[in-house]
Design a protein around this motif. Structure first.
Motif, PDB file in Angstrom:
ATOM      1  N   PRO A   4     -27.815   5.238 -13.021  1.00 27.70           N
ATOM      2  CA  PRO A   4     -26.750   5.928 -12.269  1.00 27.70           C
ATOM      3  C   PRO A   4     -25.460   6.133 -13.054  1.00 27.70           C
ATOM      4  CG  PRO A   4     -27.788   4.298 -10.878  1.00 27.70           C
ATOM      5  CD  PRO A   4     -28.353   4.119 -12.245  1.00 27.70           C
ATOM      6  N   TYR A   5     -25.145   5.243 -13.983  1.00 25.26           N
ATOM      7  CA  TYR A   5     -23.928   5.428 -14.777  1.00 25.26           C
ATOM      8  C   TYR A   5     -24.068   6.639 -15.689  1.00 25.26           C
ATOM      9  CZ  TYR A   5     -23.027   0.694 -13.229  1.00 25.26           C
ATOM     10  OH  TYR A   5     -22.829  -0.410 -12.453  1.00 25.26           O
ATOM     11  N   ILE A   6     -25.232   6.804 -16.280  1.00 29.10           N
ATOM     12  CA  ILE A   6     -25.470   7.936 -17.163  1.00 29.10           C
ATOM     13  C   ILE A   6     -25.484   9.231 -16.358  1.00 29.10           C
ATOM     14  CG2 ILE A   6     -27.123   8.947 -18.784  1.00 29.10           C
ATOM     15  CD1 ILE A   6     -28.072   6.007 -19.291  1.00 29.10           C
ATOM     16  N   ILE A   7     -26.149   9.220 -15.217  1.00 30.62           N
ATOM     17  CA  ILE A   7     -26.216  10.414 -14.372  1.00 30.62           C
ATOM     18  C   ILE A   7     -24.828  10.801 -13.873  1.00 30.62           C
ATOM     19  CG2 ILE A   7     -27.087  11.307 -12.173  1.00 30.62           C
ATOM     20  CD1 ILE A   7     -29.637   9.684 -12.703  1.00 30.62           C
ATOM     21  N   PHE A   8     -24.010   9.811 -13.495  1.00 30.73           N
ATOM     22  CA  PHE A   8     -22.650  10.088 -13.036  1.00 30.73           C
ATOM     23  C   PHE A   8     -21.841  10.782 -14.127  1.00 30.73           C
ATOM     24  CE2 PHE A   8     -18.206   8.482 -12.822  1.00 30.73           C
ATOM     25  CZ  PHE A   8     -17.795   9.250 -11.750  1.00 30.73           C
ATOM     26  N   ALA A   9     -21.936  10.327 -15.360  1.00 24.46           N
ATOM     27  CA  ALA A   9     -21.174  10.932 -16.449  1.00 24.46           C
ATOM     28  C   ALA A   9     -21.638  12.358 -16.730  1.00 24.46           C
ATOM     29  CB  ALA A   9     -21.289  10.079 -17.708  1.00 24.46           C
ATOM     30  N   LYS A  61     -18.191   9.308 -30.643  1.00 24.52           N
ATOM     31  CA  LYS A  61     -17.624   8.262 -29.788  1.00 24.52           C
ATOM     32  C   LYS A  61     -17.093   8.802 -28.461  1.00 24.52           C
ATOM     33  CE  LYS A  61     -16.549   5.002 -33.407  1.00 24.52           C
ATOM     34  NZ  LYS A  61     -17.792   4.318 -33.286  1.00 24.52           N
ATOM     35  N   ILE A  62     -16.829  10.122 -28.383  1.00 27.53           N
ATOM     36  CA  ILE A  62     -16.308  10.694 -27.141  1.00 27.53           C
ATOM     37  C   ILE A  62     -17.377  11.466 -26.370  1.00 27.53           C
ATOM     38  CG2 ILE A  62     -13.929  10.786 -27.968  1.00 27.53           C
ATOM     39  CD1 ILE A  62     -14.351  13.812 -28.400  1.00 27.53           C
ATOM     40  N   VAL A  63     -18.619  11.384 -26.822  1.00 32.02           N
ATOM     41  CA  VAL A  63     -19.734  12.064 -26.163  1.00 32.02           C
ATOM     42  C   VAL A  63     -20.444  11.061 -25.248  1.00 32.02           C
ATOM     43  CG1 VAL A  63     -21.946  13.185 -26.585  1.00 32.02           C
ATOM     44  CG2 VAL A  63     -20.014  13.689 -28.056  1.00 32.02           C
ATOM     45  N   PRO A  64     -20.634  11.396 -23.966  1.00 33.87           N
ATOM     46  CA  PRO A  64     -21.287  10.458 -23.052  1.00 33.87           C
ATOM     47  C   PRO A  64     -22.719  10.100 -23.447  1.00 33.87           C
ATOM     48  CG  PRO A  64     -20.375  12.326 -21.824  1.00 33.87           C
ATOM     49  CD  PRO A  64     -20.179  12.598 -23.265  1.00 33.87           C
ATOM     50  N   VAL A  89     -21.021   0.776 -20.095  1.00 34.24           N
ATOM     51  CA  VAL A  89     -20.951   1.132 -18.672  1.00 34.24           C
ATOM     52  C   VAL A  89     -19.533   1.547 -18.309  1.00 34.24           C
ATOM     53  CG1 VAL A  89     -21.059   0.169 -16.346  1.00 34.24           C
ATOM     54  CG2 VAL A  89     -22.931  -0.237 -17.927  1.00 34.24           C
ATOM     55  N   SER A  90     -18.545   0.781 -18.764  1.00 37.01           N
ATOM     56  CA  SER A  90     -17.159   1.100 -18.423  1.00 37.01           C
ATOM     57  C   SER A  90     -16.702   2.392 -19.092  1.00 37.01           C
ATOM     58  CB  SER A  90     -16.237  -0.062 -18.791  1.00 37.01           C
ATOM     59  OG  SER A  90     -16.299  -0.326 -20.174  1.00 37.01           O
ATOM     60  N   VAL A  91     -17.174   2.660 -20.317  1.00 35.27           N
ATOM     61  CA  VAL A  91     -16.824   3.918 -20.974  1.00 35.27           C
ATOM     62  C   VAL A  91     -17.417   5.097 -20.215  1.00 35.27           C
ATOM     63  CG1 VAL A  91     -17.179   5.283 -23.067  1.00 35.27           C
ATOM     64  CG2 VAL A  91     -16.497   2.907 -23.254  1.00 35.27           C
ATOM     65  N   LEU A  92     -18.676   4.977 -19.774  1.00 36.87           N
ATOM     66  CA  LEU A  92     -19.297   6.057 -19.007  1.00 36.87           C
ATOM     67  C   LEU A  92     -18.593   6.274 -17.667  1.00 36.87           C
ATOM     68  CD1 LEU A  92     -23.098   5.509 -19.683  1.00 36.87           C
ATOM     69  CD2 LEU A  92     -21.694   7.429 -20.412  1.00 36.87           C
ATOM     70  N   LEU A  93     -18.208   5.195 -17.007  1.00 37.02           N
ATOM     71  CA  LEU A  93     -17.470   5.332 -15.744  1.00 37.02           C
ATOM     72  C   LEU A  93     -16.118   5.998 -15.966  1.00 37.02           C
ATOM     73  CD1 LEU A  93     -18.230   2.006 -13.859  1.00 37.02           C
ATOM     74  CD2 LEU A  93     -18.890   4.311 -13.197  1.00 37.02           C
ATOM     75  N   LEU A  94     -15.411   5.594 -17.008  1.00 36.45           N
ATOM     76  CA  LEU A  94     -14.106   6.182 -17.312  1.00 36.45           C
ATOM     77  C   LEU A  94     -14.243   7.664 -17.652  1.00 36.45           C
ATOM     78  CD1 LEU A  94     -11.059   5.752 -17.795  1.00 36.45           C
ATOM     79  CD2 LEU A  94     -11.641   5.263 -20.173  1.00 36.45           C
ATOM     80  N   MET A  95     -15.228   7.989 -18.483  1.00 40.27           N
ATOM     81  CA  MET A  95     -15.462   9.399 -18.815  1.00 40.27           C
ATOM     82  C   MET A  95     -15.819  10.205 -17.570  1.00 40.27           C
ATOM     83  SD  MET A  95     -17.722   9.429 -22.236  1.00 40.27           S
ATOM     84  CE  MET A  95     -17.064   9.077 -23.835  1.00 40.27           C
TER      85      MET A  95
END
Length: 112
Positions: A4-9, A61-64, A89-95
């Motif tokens: 879900p974190y990947i799908i959300f991003a 580094k800025i690509v999900p 996980v936190s980077v994907l949520l922030l992005m």
């Protein structure tokens, strides 16, 4: 549990692209170009260890996709715990939050 974190991003990136383009005819090619280039830069096609260009490594580094691949490799291949996977996980949520917020703002501004 981690998908879900990947799908959300990725959905948030689609919302951002929707906010940036003007018509549906523009959306399809832009989405194809962005997703294909992100997959290449983000370790989905080949590992980043073969890339020697400093600016490509900085863009990665800025690509999900990079953080999604890191998350999946960490959990499936290396068997890391959730605490060890907290950074990607936190980077994907922030992005995801940032891209969805900007995309929604752009869509609202265009339709008002």
């Amino acid at each position: 549990m981690l998908v879900p974190y990947i799908i959300f991003a990725i959905v948030a990136l689609s919302i951002l692209i929707t906010g940036l383009v003007k018509t549906v005819q523009q959306f399809n090619p832009v989405l194809s170009i962005v997703t294909l280039s992100m997959a290449m830069i983000g370790r989905a096609f080949w590992p980043l260890e073969v890339v020697e260009s400093g600016w490509l490594l900085a863009i990665a580094k800025i690509v999900p996709v990079t953080h999604g691949v890191e998350l999946m490799n960490g959990s499936v291949v290396y068997g890391r715990s959730m605490n060890e996977l907290l950074f990607p996980v936190s980077v994907l949520l922030l992005m995801g939050v940032a891209m969805a917020g900007v995309g929604m703002h752009l869509m609202e501004r265009r339709h008002v």
